[in-house]
Design an enzyme around this catalytic site. Structure first.
Site, short mmCIF file in Angstrom:
data_model
loop_
_atom_site.label_atom_id
_atom_site.label_comp_id
_atom_site.label_asym_id
_atom_site.label_seq_id
_atom_site.Cartn_x
_atom_site.Cartn_y
_atom_site.Cartn_z
N CYS A 269 0.79 -1.24 0.00
CA CYS A 269 0.00 0.00 0.00
C CYS A 269 0.83 1.30 0.00
O CYS A 269 0.42 2.25 -0.66
CB CYS A 269 -1.06 0.00 1.09
N ARG B 220 10.15 -9.03 4.96
CA ARG B 220 10.17 -8.65 6.37
C ARG B 220 11.25 -9.44 7.07
O ARG B 220 11.26 -10.66 6.99
CB ARG B 220 8.82 -8.94 7.02
N GLU C 101 12.29 -11.35 9.69
CA GLU C 101 11.53 -11.99 10.77
C GLU C 101 12.41 -12.52 11.88
O GLU C 101 11.94 -12.73 12.98
CB GLU C 101 10.69 -13.14 10.21
N ARG D 208 5.32 -17.98 8.00
CA ARG D 208 6.01 -16.83 8.58
C ARG D 208 7.40 -16.78 8.00
O ARG D 208 8.29 -17.51 8.41
CB ARG D 208 6.04 -16.93 10.09
N GLU E 44 -2.41 -7.17 -2.70
CA GLU E 44 -2.91 -6.16 -1.76
C GLU E 44 -3.86 -5.21 -2.46
O GLU E 44 -3.44 -4.35 -3.24
CB GLU E 44 -1.79 -5.36 -1.09
N ASP F 30 -9.18 -9.17 11.29
CA ASP F 30 -8.29 -10.28 10.96
C ASP F 30 -9.11 -11.51 10.63
O ASP F 30 -10.15 -11.75 11.24
CB ASP F 30 -7.39 -10.62 12.16
N GLU G 212 -3.43 -16.21 11.29
CA GLU G 212 -3.98 -15.01 10.66
C GLU G 212 -3.64 -15.12 9.17
O GLU G 212 -2.48 -15.04 8.80
CB GLU G 212 -3.34 -13.78 11.30
N ASN H 197 -6.20 -9.98 6.19
CA ASN H 197 -6.78 -8.89 6.98
C ASN H 197 -7.51 -7.92 6.07
O ASN H 197 -7.42 -8.00 4.83
CB ASN H 197 -5.72 -8.19 7.85
N CYS I 109 -6.98 -0.96 3.13
CA CYS I 109 -6.35 -1.99 2.32
C CYS I 109 -6.66 -3.35 2.93
O CYS I 109 -7.19 -3.44 4.04
CB CYS I 109 -4.85 -1.78 2.23
N ARG J 108 -0.24 -17.75 3.07
CA ARG J 108 -1.12 -17.96 4.23
C ARG J 108 -2.40 -18.69 3.82
O ARG J 108 -2.86 -19.59 4.51
CB ARG J 108 -1.47 -16.61 4.88
N1 SER Z 1 -0.86 -3.27 4.52
C1 SER Z 1 -1.54 -4.26 5.28
C2 SER Z 1 -0.61 -5.03 6.17
O1 SER Z 1 0.58 -4.81 6.12
C3 SER Z 1 -2.28 -5.20 4.37
O2 SER Z 1 -1.43 -5.95 3.61
O3 SER Z 1 -1.06 -5.82 6.94
ZN ZN Z 2 -1.79 -2.01 3.28
#
Ligand code: SER
Ligand code: ZN
Length: 512
Positions: free
Chosen positions: A307, A337, A339, A348, A356, A425, A443, A446, A471, A478
């Site tokens: 986003c 990310r 992690e 994960r 997105e 979620d 999860e 979302n 978003c 997942r």
């Molecule tokens: N931007 C939101 C998030 O990081 C949806 O992907 O969870």
């Molecule tokens: Zn987002």
């Protein structure tokens, strides 16, 4: 609030010729210039003591919250420059604060040490904070760092309230419990069958044809059953997110420790890189220390969520009424990310695939859109993937991503009474983790409406009225994890709805 300042105004010449007038001028200013903006009946700043020392006017100033001592110092410089300039041709050159002590109230007595940059001292007596700054520059004052430092102390004290507390969570909807015959960890099973391979590098996976086919089927389901029927249009973003974008979304203060940073070469000159090439030829290794010298310090990182760049693409635009709500999605860019300890299986990871969708419109448009998304997602999870799953209100994701305190009240506030804003979620039961009552559910998706936080950060405007945005994260690994953990890896046990999207699996490879 109490501000106590010891500092000086530095003039262009010795103050001796003006010394006799200074006392009168300063007294007069206390009642005039320094009182500007102080509400009726409230205290203004006071000059405690002063001394002319060569070209320096050394002084102490004490104030409450109206016209704070450092503002008073700047006003005095301006005003004295005017007066002494006319009479003695002496001008104020600079100000200096040797010691600045600020006392203010915080919401509670801190239970642990609070550390902030720039401070040479920070102590608490009950709920009174005493912040000491030394050698404060004019730049520091004019950039408003003083206020931000006070806000940071308050924020850190507030954040201690939430540490160790359960996150906000409030059930919305739950599917009926299903009977599950499969209870294995799908990542381990896929690895055993050669559908996936760990790597290259930590926290990422190579998906061989069978796993790739399942993930692509999930993607087609999301596009054809959810996004296209609701009118979403595809965009393609870059994987690189410049710091300017993350400064606006808050990621640089919230999740700087989870970002994969990106360095550009400091130069493209082959000559500069020659030694590195030569070393590689001889040692067959990358000389990483040498490499570091050839790289720029990062100015950007790899996508964390899609986003931010999407908002960037609409920045400073006025959207046409007939285009609202704007409905777009990116499915090209992977998310990264760092992690570290949290990695597990394909669910994960340090790099993942996600669609997105992002929506920008009036709050009424987005609340209506959310109803549509909820219905469509429900159809997918109930009728196509036939999952056991549930939905809950949780703390909005931006609280964490923007480094804001999260907790019980934050979550509840952000979801206000009629729940026009907030994050939902979607969680799936993973039988391999244990009983549905006690195990942690995954999860796997979302859905958020986030108010005007991003539309205002990026100055995205409507022809009339206010715009808000939101978003939703459709994590393909997942979805795949939730599905395979409940249905297993044998395609003959997969629900009919899913088989329509993936009638047969590619055969992949056998290794000897
Ligand atoms: N931007 C939101 C998030 O990081 C949806 O992907 O969870
Ligand atoms: Zn987002």
């Amino acid at each position: 609030m109490r501000f106590e300042l010891e500092g000086a105004i530095i003039f262009s010449a010795d103050l001796a010729p003006a010394a006799a007038e200074l006392d009168g001028i300063l007294k007069e200013m206390e009642g005039t210039v320094l009182m500007k903006g102080v509400p009726e009946g409230e205290e203004g700043p006071h000059v405690g003591s002063w001394k002319a020392d060569g070209p320096e006017l050394k002084l102490t100033i004490v104030s409450g919250r109206h016209v704070r001592a450092h503002e008073a110092l700047l006003r005095l410089r301006k005003e004295l420059s005017g007066r002494l300039g006319k009479a003695h041709r002496i001008g104020g050159r600079a100000v200096r604060i040797d010691r600045y002590t600020i006392e203010f109230q915080v919401s509670r007595e801190p239970v642990a040490e609070v550390r902030v940059p720039f401070a040479s001292g920070l102590e608490f007596q009950g709920t009174t904070a005493r912040l000491v700054l030394t050698d404060v520059t004019e730049d520091f004052l004019s950039r408003n760092y003083v206020d931000r430092l006070i806000a940071l102390v308050k924020e850190k004290v507030d954040a201690q309230r939430y540490e160790g507390k359960e996150e906000f969570w409030e059930a919305i909807w739950e599917s009926p419990a299903l009977e599950h015959t499969y209870d294995m960890d799908p990542t381990e099973e896929m690895a055993r069958l050669g559908w996936i391979q760990q790597g290259p590098g930590k926290g990422r996976w190579f998906f061989r044809p069978q796993a790739a086919a399942v993930i692509r089927a999930m993607e087609r389901i999301a596009l054809e059953e959810v996004l296209h029927p609701l009118g979403f249009q595809e965009v393609i973003s870059s994987s690189l997110v410049p710091f300017e974008v993350w400064l606006k979304t808050g990621h640089m203060k919230g999740v700087a420790n989870e970002i994969y940073y990106l360095s550009e070469p400091a130069t493209r000159s082959a000559e500069a890189w020659e030694e590195l090439s030569d070393l590689v030829k001889i040692t067959r290794e990358v000389p990483r220390e040498k490499l570091a010298d050839l790289l720029e310090v990062p100015r950007a990182g790899m996508t964390y969520a899609q986003c931010p760049n999407i908002y960037w693409s609409f920045q400073k635009r006025t959207l046409a009424d007939e285009d609202l709500p704007i409905l777009v999605y990116d499915r090209t860019v992977n998310s990264f990310r760092y992690e570290s300890g949290g990695r597990h299986g394909i669910e994960r990871v340090d790099e993942f695939h996600r669609i997105e969708p992002v929506y920008i419109g009036t709050i009424d448009q987005l609340v209506e859109l959310r109803e549509g998304l909820i219905e469509r997602y429900k159809h997918v999870f109930n009728d196509i993937l036939e999952l056991e799953w549930r939905m809950a209100w949780v703390s909005p994701f931006y609280l964490q991503q923007a480094g804001l305190a999260g907790g019980e009240t934050e979550g509840a506030d952000a979801g206000d009474d009629d729940r026009r804003e907030g994050t939902i979620d979607y969680e799936a039961y993973l039988p391999y983790r244990g009983s549905r009552e006690e195990s942690e559910w995954l999860e796997f998706q979302n859905l958020s409406i986030l108010g005007d936080r991003y539309t205002s950060a990026f100055t995205i405007k409507a022809q009339r009225g206010e715009l808000v945005s939101g978003c939703s994260g459709i994590g393909l690994e997942r979805w795949t994890s939730a599905f395979l953990a409940q249905k297993g890896l044998d395609p003959s046990n997969w629900p009919q709805g899913f088989k329509e999207y993936l009638p047969s699996l590619p055969k992949g490879f056998t290794f000897h």
